[in-house]
Design a protein around this motif. Structure first.
Motif, PDB file in Angstrom:
ATOM      1  N   ILE A 166      -5.276   5.930   1.373  1.00  0.00           N
ATOM      2  CA  ILE A 166      -4.358   4.977   1.035  1.00  0.00           C
ATOM      3  C   ILE A 166      -4.830   4.021  -0.095  1.00  0.00           C
ATOM      4  O   ILE A 166      -6.045   3.770  -0.298  1.00  0.00           O
ATOM      5  N   GLN A 180      -9.898   5.285   3.320  1.00  0.00           N
ATOM      6  CA  GLN A 180      -9.162   6.276   4.257  1.00  0.00           C
ATOM      7  C   GLN A 180      -8.184   5.803   5.062  1.00  0.00           C
ATOM      8  O   GLN A 180      -8.332   4.837   5.575  1.00  0.00           O
ATOM      9  N   SER A 181      -7.358   6.437   5.271  1.00  0.00           N
ATOM     10  CA  SER A 181      -5.976   6.346   5.982  1.00  0.00           C
ATOM     11  C   SER A 181      -6.283   5.979   7.442  1.00  0.00           C
ATOM     12  O   SER A 181      -5.583   5.210   8.186  1.00  0.00           O
ATOM     13  N   THR A 183      -8.949   1.421  -2.444  1.00  0.00           N
ATOM     14  CA  THR A 183      -8.729   2.723  -2.021  1.00  0.00           C
ATOM     15  C   THR A 183      -9.434   3.048  -0.649  1.00  0.00           C
ATOM     16  O   THR A 183     -10.828   2.844  -0.802  1.00  0.00           O
ATOM     17  N   LEU A 214      -6.804   2.187   8.465  1.00  0.00           N
ATOM     18  CA  LEU A 214      -5.812   1.328   8.986  1.00  0.00           C
ATOM     19  C   LEU A 214      -5.302   1.309  10.325  1.00  0.00           C
ATOM     20  O   LEU A 214      -4.788   0.372  10.558  1.00  0.00           O
ATOM     21  N   LYS A 215      -5.903   2.132  11.013  1.00  0.00           N
ATOM     22  CA  LYS A 215      -5.407   2.399  12.545  1.00  0.00           C
ATOM     23  C   LYS A 215      -6.325   1.500  13.069  1.00  0.00           C
ATOM     24  O   LYS A 215      -6.287   1.088  14.568  1.00  0.00           O
ATOM     25  N   THR A 263       0.491   5.852   0.085  1.00  0.00           N
ATOM     26  CA  THR A 263      -0.239   7.226   0.147  1.00  0.00           C
ATOM     27  C   THR A 263      -0.734   7.714  -1.003  1.00  0.00           C
ATOM     28  O   THR A 263       0.364   7.991  -1.812  1.00  0.00           O
ATOM     29  N   TYR A 269       0.875  -1.377   0.076  1.00  0.00           N
ATOM     30  CA  TYR A 269       0.020  -0.013  -0.099  1.00  0.00           C
ATOM     31  C   TYR A 269       1.038   1.140  -0.340  1.00  0.00           C
ATOM     32  O   TYR A 269       2.173   1.103   0.514  1.00  0.00           O
ATOM     33  N   THR A 310      -1.898  -3.880   9.560  1.00  0.00           N
ATOM     34  CA  THR A 310      -1.850  -2.501  10.089  1.00  0.00           C
ATOM     35  C   THR A 310      -2.082  -2.507  11.493  1.00  0.00           C
ATOM     36  O   THR A 310      -1.169  -1.813  12.421  1.00  0.00           O
TER      37      THR A 310
END
Length: 370
Positions: free
Chosen positions: A256, A305-306, A303, A309-310, A250, A248, A333
């Protein structure tokens, strides 16, 4: 004139009927499948005043096969591999060979002992045949081993066995052969990876290791003495199993782009698992690229949203015909975050231990100085 013609026809019929009396009739030629039971039949047309005392059957070597007195099953005697079969009329005799083999091929004689006229006999000739059987079409994984098997029930009739391959493009080539009193022969293009068993009944062609170019249909051909050429075909499909990878990057601030790639044959199906989270930015985009070696590269791009991944683990699931269950590859992640925390805590702890050791060492030096 009409009366004379009718008398002539009547005399002819009577003459034919007289000739039929006292005759034994049997099929001139019969064909029996090997390894199966088969029945031989003879019918007797008796003359007026005749009575049947005994029936006897002779085998292909003119040896007594079976004998009996009509209406008395206790008098039946003969070889173990035959039995008296039920007959439709009392003047018909039938015997069953329990399991036909190569040695049963030939001519059989049925003999009727009549009183007072004596013996009357007939004969029927039996040809034993077999079909080529295969264990079905095969699927092999590239780099592994596969065996193609053909069987023929009458090896005594076989001169040689030949294997021929027809490629997907329709090109036909000889692969291997085996004949009596010789060793199996493999054609030069296939030597080193192909092996053939030295058998005239069960012929096994083994390929190891299997390559993509081995895909096609293989025909085994039994060349026989009296039955001509007997053939059957097995088609082989070759698989290349996928080894998926996930990466992956950015794409833009807060976005992402995750990629799952797989090279296989036939093409794999890629599915994304985002733990029921709806923070993806549209469905995944998949494309396929054919490779020169016959495999297909499949790329699936998702695709997200970043922030996703958290919170959740993003997995790529690869489905393929050669796999019993799909391969799951995680972007790791969550594990990455936990690992970062673990490394940080470990580093801080190590620094504290080093600081404590340094302080103790200083204290020790001061005490020695005092």
């Amino acid at each position: 004139m009409m009366i004379q013609a009718s008398c002539l026809q009547l005399c002819t019929l009577l003459l034919m009927a007289g000739r039929l009396q006292g005759r034994v009739t049997a099929p001139q030629h019969l064909v029996a499948p090997v390894e199966k039971p088969f029945t031989l039949t003879c019918s007797l047309s008796k003359e007026r005043g005749e009575s049947l005392r005994e029936v006897r059957w002779l085998d292909v070597q003119n040896q007594t096969l079976l004998t009996y007195k009509p209406g008395n099953r206790e008098t039946v005697s003969g070889q173990q591999h035959v039995e008296l079969a039920p007959s439709s009329t009392k003047d018909t005799s039938a015997i069953t060979i329990r399991r036909v083999g190569f040695r049963d091929e030939g001519c059989y004689t049925c003999i009727f002992d009549l009183h007072p006229t004596g013996l009357k006999q007939g004969s029927t000739c039996l040809t034993v045949t077999s079909q080529v059987t295969v264990d079905g079409n095969k699927t092999a994984v590239s780099g592994k081993k596969v065996s193609l098997l053909c069987s023929y029930g009458l090896p005594e009739k076989v001169r040689q066995i030949m294997w021929r391959r027809i490629s997907a493009q329709g090109e036909s080539t000889d692969v291997a052969s085996f004949a009596k009193r010789s060793d199996p022969m493999i054609e030069p293009p296939y030597q080193g990876r192909f092996w053939l068993t030295p058998s005239l009944s069960d012929s096994q062609l083994t390929i190891h290791p299997v390559a993509i170019q081995d895909e096609g249909c293989y025909t085994c051909m039994y060349e026989t003495h009296s039955d001509g050429l007997k053939t059957s075909t097995i088609c082989l499909s070759t698989y290349v199993l996928p080894k998926p990878q996930v990466s992956y990057k950015t794409a833009s601030p807060g976005v992402i782009e995750a990629n799952c790639t797989s090279v296989s044959r036939p093409p794999a199906e890629i599915v994304w698992n985002v733990e029921r989270d709806n923070r993806t930015m549209g469905p995944p985009v998949t494309k396929q690229l054919s490779q020169d070696d016959g495999t297909t590269l499949v790329i699936s791009t998702l695709t997200v949203q970043s922030g996703l991944l958290k919170d959740v683990s993003v997995k790529c699931l690869v489905h393929h015909k050669g796999l019993e269950s799909p391969i799951a590859v995680s972007m790791n992640t969550k594990i990455g975050t936990a690992l970062t925390i673990l490394i940080s805590v470990t580093t801080v702890a190590a620094l504290l231990v080093l600081s404590l050791c340094f302080c103790l060492w200083k204290c020790f030096l001061r005490k020695e100085a005092d």
